[in-house]
Design a protein around this motif. Structure first.
Motif, PDB file in Angstrom:
ATOM      1  N   LYS A 112     -10.348   6.415  -3.038  1.00  0.00           N
ATOM      2  CA  LYS A 112      -9.176   6.123  -2.034  1.00  0.00           C
ATOM      3  C   LYS A 112      -9.409   7.448  -0.425  1.00  0.00           C
ATOM      4  CE  LYS A 112      -4.867   7.357  -0.717  1.00  0.00           C
ATOM      5  NZ  LYS A 112      -3.782   8.188  -1.126  1.00  0.00           N
TER       6      LYS A 112
ATOM      7  N   HIS B 294      -3.889  -3.000   1.322  1.00  0.00           N
ATOM      8  CA  HIS B 294      -4.802  -2.386   2.302  1.00  0.00           C
ATOM      9  C   HIS B 294      -5.886  -3.329   3.355  1.00  0.00           C
ATOM     10  CE1 HIS B 294      -3.272   0.958   0.028  1.00  0.00           C
ATOM     11  NE2 HIS B 294      -4.539   0.771  -0.834  1.00  0.00           N
TER      12      HIS B 294
ATOM     13  N   SER C 121       8.972   8.230 -11.670  1.00  0.00           N
ATOM     14  CA  SER C 121       8.020   9.001 -10.489  1.00  0.00           C
ATOM     15  C   SER C 121       6.966   8.724 -11.841  1.00  0.00           C
ATOM     16  CB  SER C 121       8.475   9.983  -9.990  1.00  0.00           C
ATOM     17  OG  SER C 121       7.730  11.341 -10.105  1.00  0.00           O
ATOM     18  N   ALA C 122       6.071   8.268 -10.893  1.00  0.00           N
ATOM     19  CA  ALA C 122       3.878   7.928 -11.487  1.00  0.00           C
ATOM     20  C   ALA C 122       4.200   9.998 -11.648  1.00  0.00           C
ATOM     21  CB  ALA C 122       3.439   6.799 -10.735  1.00  0.00           C
ATOM     22  N   VAL C 123       3.576  10.369 -10.281  1.00  0.00           N
ATOM     23  CA  VAL C 123       2.785  11.127  -9.874  1.00  0.00           C
ATOM     24  C   VAL C 123       3.113  12.901 -11.100  1.00  0.00           C
ATOM     25  CG1 VAL C 123       4.291  13.090  -8.191  1.00  0.00           C
ATOM     26  CG2 VAL C 123       1.357  12.597  -7.803  1.00  0.00           C
TER      27      VAL C 123
ATOM     28  N   ARG D 114      11.371  11.769  -4.799  1.00  0.00           N
ATOM     29  CA  ARG D 114      11.948  12.643  -3.508  1.00  0.00           C
ATOM     30  C   ARG D 114      13.513  11.308  -3.424  1.00  0.00           C
ATOM     31  NH1 ARG D 114       6.941  10.161   0.276  1.00  0.00           N
ATOM     32  NH2 ARG D 114       5.322  11.636  -1.086  1.00  0.00           N
TER      33      ARG D 114
ATOM     34  N   PRO E 154       0.675  -0.808   0.125  1.00  0.00           N
ATOM     35  CA  PRO E 154       0.200   0.274   0.060  1.00  0.00           C
ATOM     36  C   PRO E 154       0.702   1.778  -0.061  1.00  0.00           C
ATOM     37  CG  PRO E 154      -0.873  -1.892   1.377  1.00  0.00           C
ATOM     38  CD  PRO E 154       0.018  -2.347   0.900  1.00  0.00           C
ATOM     39  N   ASP E 155       0.081   1.878  -0.591  1.00  0.00           N
ATOM     40  CA  ASP E 155       1.202   3.372  -0.878  1.00  0.00           C
ATOM     41  C   ASP E 155       1.897   3.546  -1.446  1.00  0.00           C
ATOM     42  OD1 ASP E 155      -1.001   5.141  -0.033  1.00  0.00           O
ATOM     43  OD2 ASP E 155      -0.040   4.671   2.816  1.00  0.00           O
ATOM     44  N   ALA E 156       2.986   2.708  -2.057  1.00  0.00           N
ATOM     45  CA  ALA E 156       3.899   2.772  -3.513  1.00  0.00           C
ATOM     46  C   ALA E 156       2.980   3.177  -4.666  1.00  0.00           C
ATOM     47  CB  ALA E 156       4.517   1.382  -3.400  1.00  0.00           C
ATOM     48  N   GLY E 157       2.029   3.797  -5.214  1.00  0.00           N
ATOM     49  CA  GLY E 157       1.715   4.442  -5.890  1.00  0.00           C
ATOM     50  C   GLY E 157       1.232   3.298  -7.029  1.00  0.00           C
ATOM     51  N   LYS E 158       0.555   2.485  -6.387  1.00  0.00           N
ATOM     52  CA  LYS E 158      -0.566   1.760  -7.572  1.00  0.00           C
ATOM     53  C   LYS E 158      -1.796   2.260  -8.593  1.00  0.00           C
ATOM     54  CE  LYS E 158      -3.350  -1.450  -6.669  1.00  0.00           C
ATOM     55  NZ  LYS E 158      -3.624  -3.256  -5.667  1.00  0.00           N
TER      56      LYS E 158
ATOM     57  N   LYS F 100      -8.730   8.403  -8.285  1.00  0.00           N
ATOM     58  CA  LYS F 100      -8.362   8.713  -6.709  1.00  0.00           C
ATOM     59  C   LYS F 100      -9.753   9.171  -5.287  1.00  0.00           C
ATOM     60  CE  LYS F 100      -5.249   8.748  -5.658  1.00  0.00           C
ATOM     61  NZ  LYS F 100      -3.599   9.785  -5.542  1.00  0.00           N
TER      62      LYS F 100
ATOM     63  N   ASN G 132       9.229   3.407  -8.320  1.00  0.00           N
ATOM     64  CA  ASN G 132       9.260   4.742  -8.258  1.00  0.00           C
ATOM     65  C   ASN G 132       8.728   5.634  -6.746  1.00  0.00           C
ATOM     66  OD1 ASN G 132       6.671   6.467  -8.572  1.00  0.00           O
ATOM     67  ND2 ASN G 132       4.997   5.768  -7.608  1.00  0.00           N
ATOM     68  N   LYS G 133       8.646   7.226  -7.116  1.00  0.00           N
ATOM     69  CA  LYS G 133       9.436   7.993  -6.319  1.00  0.00           C
ATOM     70  C   LYS G 133      10.434   8.497  -5.959  1.00  0.00           C
ATOM     71  CE  LYS G 133       5.139   6.687  -3.446  1.00  0.00           C
ATOM     72  NZ  LYS G 133       4.360   7.007  -2.002  1.00  0.00           N
TER      73      LYS G 133
HETATM   74  P1  G4P Z   1      -1.107   2.806  -3.558  1.00  0.00           P
HETATM   75  O1  G4P Z   1      -2.943   2.449  -4.958  1.00  0.00           O
HETATM   76  O2  G4P Z   1       0.155   1.568  -4.763  1.00  0.00           O
HETATM   77  O3  G4P Z   1      -2.053   2.809  -2.517  1.00  0.00           O
HETATM   78  O4  G4P Z   1      -0.775   4.147  -3.532  1.00  0.00           O
HETATM   79  P2  G4P Z   1      -1.481   5.707  -4.414  1.00  0.00           P
HETATM   80  O5  G4P Z   1      -1.056   5.666  -5.461  1.00  0.00           O
HETATM   81  O6  G4P Z   1      -2.700   6.035  -3.890  1.00  0.00           O
HETATM   82  O7  G4P Z   1      -0.158   6.797  -3.704  1.00  0.00           O
HETATM   83  C1  G4P Z   1       0.227   7.066  -2.341  1.00  0.00           C
HETATM   84  C2  G4P Z   1       0.684   8.308  -2.300  1.00  0.00           C
HETATM   85  O8  G4P Z   1       1.893   8.252  -3.146  1.00  0.00           O
HETATM   86  C3  G4P Z   1      -0.061   9.246  -2.415  1.00  0.00           C
HETATM   87  O9  G4P Z   1       0.070  10.145  -1.799  1.00  0.00           O
HETATM   88  C4  G4P Z   1       0.375   9.229  -4.107  1.00  0.00           C
HETATM   89  O10 G4P Z   1      -0.241  11.208  -4.955  1.00  0.00           O
HETATM   90  C5  G4P Z   1       1.989   9.304  -3.677  1.00  0.00           C
HETATM   91  N1  G4P Z   1       2.435   9.399  -5.112  1.00  0.00           N
HETATM   92  C6  G4P Z   1       2.338   7.785  -6.026  1.00  0.00           C
HETATM   93  N2  G4P Z   1       3.462   8.258  -6.921  1.00  0.00           N
HETATM   94  C7  G4P Z   1       4.419   9.003  -6.709  1.00  0.00           C
HETATM   95  C8  G4P Z   1       5.339   9.725  -7.242  1.00  0.00           C
HETATM   96  O11 G4P Z   1       6.012   9.167  -7.824  1.00  0.00           O
HETATM   97  N3  G4P Z   1       5.450  10.849  -6.389  1.00  0.00           N
HETATM   98  C9  G4P Z   1       5.737  11.237  -5.305  1.00  0.00           C
HETATM   99  N4  G4P Z   1       6.048  12.064  -4.422  1.00  0.00           N
HETATM  100  N5  G4P Z   1       4.384  10.871  -4.311  1.00  0.00           N
HETATM  101  C10 G4P Z   1       3.930   9.377  -4.896  1.00  0.00           C
HETATM  102  P3  G4P Z   1      -1.309  10.942  -1.104  1.00  0.00           P
HETATM  103  O12 G4P Z   1      -0.738  12.241   0.326  1.00  0.00           O
HETATM  104  O13 G4P Z   1      -2.052   9.292  -0.456  1.00  0.00           O
HETATM  105  O14 G4P Z   1      -1.966  11.199  -1.588  1.00  0.00           O
HETATM  106  P4  G4P Z   1      -2.793  12.467  -2.346  1.00  0.00           P
HETATM  107  O15 G4P Z   1      -3.404  13.624  -1.854  1.00  0.00           O
HETATM  108  O16 G4P Z   1      -1.339  13.188  -2.960  1.00  0.00           O
HETATM  109  O17 G4P Z   1      -2.820  11.912  -3.581  1.00  0.00           O
END
Ligand code: G4P
Length: 535
Positions: free
Chosen positions: A54, A96, A264-266, A150, A26-30, A51, A146-147
């Protein structure tokens, strides 16, 4: 349509399909990555839609909430979208608290998996568990770290961790240029190109093409990165080319090697590189093992297997959707098929296909595709449907649960209903249960703790049974099998008090501690204490 024309079309349809699941902690960015895939595939125009799901996830233990959420997640548990010339079927592996048998079972319906790892946290527990299932079935795994925006762990350290914890060779296919705020792009280790990304103002929209620098030695690189950073990158790449394994497609397909991509998926960084390589390298639908023979997807006769059942959210109708993976031939709306377990024919009139945003009636579908079949309990997990041949697909296993509770019935007169309810919920895969051979009680077993809440809720609403739970001291349950009947008999005698039967009557043993389990394995070398039971 002539036979040869059909054969060619079938081959083409099979070649174009990629059926896969994403495994991650969970939270890795799936979710984020899934959305970006849909965005790059053109299935959605703006990321941010998935989203909504979530926001509701924190209140999950409330049964009603779960029911509602399940309604929503019916559409997202399978998603079909296109990318380039390929048709991708993405199967959700719920994480989760939703983590359950389903999560594992879904992995029996995919041809490959994509593993998402958080660069800050590295390999986490749920990924390890899911990976074990992939290894058991030799599922090819591609990795996305991912990420990178950071300040995470060093890339080399992460590759080492994948190898150590997951026991698979990790081969970088791209290499990050910088990290954290300085993460600017990736070096493609296969074709030697550098790709620089630009942070888009609107991260939800499709990003612009990356700037490509063709040569690591080019002066443009010094200009873009500064001389020091450019030289550092050149050194890294030199180091890498001397160390590690070269990428070997066969080793990937055999589940022995995982190609690794950074991004970085985001921010949409590295997502396209991942997708391009995924459709290029990931396997198309493969042959599947049935009791009597292997069944190739290119065979003209239709066959399919049910791997998941989901209760529909409409409580008044209690209908269920069976998710069927098509294994060979062509599915057509309204076709008549043979249901082998029930030994009867049935018509598939109202099959559903799940797209990114909505669902639609399935007119036709091909091997690797997943269709939903609404039914009232005629279809169960593991059921095989074919156009005529008598077949039974293997490989929808039961995994030993990790959490246990004893069921306490509020009204003892309802024991018949309890039995019926649990039998049906177990068939659906919602929960497992065991009964001591010396008693009449029910011990429930789950893979994710939320399964207990769901079971109690459903027993009440669907079967009118109020049940509570009581803790039990069980470390593990193992099915027992052996060709050595004498040893098996001795084991049954010695552990008489811990001997139980599962829902299908298969013998199993409860162990109160890890030590006891290990001791049994040592004492009875010819008896298998297995944590997986194939149906
Ligand atoms: P999940 O389905 O694996 O549980 O993960 P999800 O994509 O919901 O991502 C979990 C959190 O990690 C989210 O933040 C998301 O924005 C963030 N995230 C995903 N990819 C990246 C990335 O490449 N870089 C960074 N820095 N963060 C990333 P959150 O705070 O839980 O939600 P939100 O308010 O940002 O949407």
């Amino acid at each position: 349509m002539s036979d040869s024309h059909f054969a060619r079309q079938l081959q083409r349809e099979v070649r174009q399909r990629r059926t896969f699941g994403i495994i991650s902690h969970p939270d890795a960015g799936k979710t984020t990555l899934t959305e970006k895939f849909l965005l790059f595939g053109g299935a959605i125009q703006q990321a941010g839609a998935v989203k909504a799901k979530k926001a509701t996830r924190h209140a999950r233990s409330d049964w009603m909430k779960v029911e509602q959420d399940r309604g929503i997640s019916v559409t997202s548990s399978v998603m079909k979208f296109e990318y380039g010339d390929c048709e991708l079927n993405l199967l959700d592996t719920p994480g989760h608290q939703d983590f359950s048998e389903d999560t594992y079972r879904v992995l029996t319906a995919v041809d490959s998996a994509l593993m998402v790892i958080d660069s800050v946290k590295g390999v986490e527990s749920q990924t390890e568990k899911l990976m074990q299932v992939c290894r058991m079935r030799s599922i090819p795994i591609m990795t996305f770290i991912n990420k990178l925006d950071r300040d995470g762990r060093e890339p080399l350290e992460l590759l080492d961790e994948i190898e150590d914890k997951l026991g698979i060779q990790a081969v970088p296919m791209t290499w990050p240029i910088g990290m954290g705020k300085r993460f600017q792009g990736v070096y493609d280790l296969i074709n030697g190109e550098l790709r620089f990304f630009e942070t888009a103002e609107n991260k939800g929209a499709r990003p612009r093409e990356a700037t490509v620098v063709k040569d690591l030695e080019s002066e443009e690189l010094d200009r873009l990165l500064g001389e020091t950073a450019a030289n550092e990158l050149r050194e890294d790449v030199e180091l890498l080319s001397g160390a590690g394994y070269p990428f070997d497609h066969e080793a990937y397909l055999a589940g022995k090697q995982t190609p690794v991509f950074f991004g970085s998926a985001v921010n949409n960084f590295g997502v396209q590189e991942l997708l391009d390589n995924f459709v290029r390298l990931a396997p198309a639908p493969k042959a599947r093992e049935a009791e009597t023979r292997m069944v190739a997807p290119e065979e003209p006769e239709f066959s399919g297997v049910v791997f998941k059942i989901q209760a529909n959210m409409d409580p008044d109708h209690r209908d269920r959707i069976a998710f069927m993976r098509i294994c060979s031939g062509k599915f057509e709306r309204g076709m008549r098929v043979r249901h082998h377990r029930l030994k009867k024919n049935m018509q598939l009139g109202n099959a559903i296909i799940f797209m990114a945003r909505d669902r639609a009636g399935a007119e036709e579908a091909w091997p690797g595709d997943i269709v939903g079949l609404p039914n009232h309990g005629t279809l169960k997990i593991g059921d095989t449907l074919t156009s005529k041949e008598e077949l039974k697909f293997l490989g929808i296993p039961n995994f030993a649960p990790e959490f246990f509770q004893r069921v306490i019935l509020k009204n003892p007169l309802k024991s018949k209903q309890l039995e019926k309810g649990l039998a049906q919920l177990a068939e659906e895969g919602a929960i497992q249960f065991f009964r001591p051979i010396t008693g009449r009680e029910f011990i429930l077993g789950a893979i994710g703790a939320l399964q207990f809440d769901i079971t109690a809720g459903r027993l009440k609403t669907e079967y009118g049974v109020e049940a509570t739970y009581e803790p039990v001291q069980i470390y593990a349950v193992r099915w027992v099998e052996s060709e050595n009947k004498k040893q098996l008999q001795e084991v049954r005698k010695k552990y008489h008090n811990s001997l139980v039967e599962d829902a299908q009557g298969a013998p199993a043993l409860f162990f109160p501690t890890r030590w006891r389990l290990e001791k049994a394995e040592e004492d009875w070398p010819e008896v298998r204490f297995t944590h997986v039971k194939e149906h």
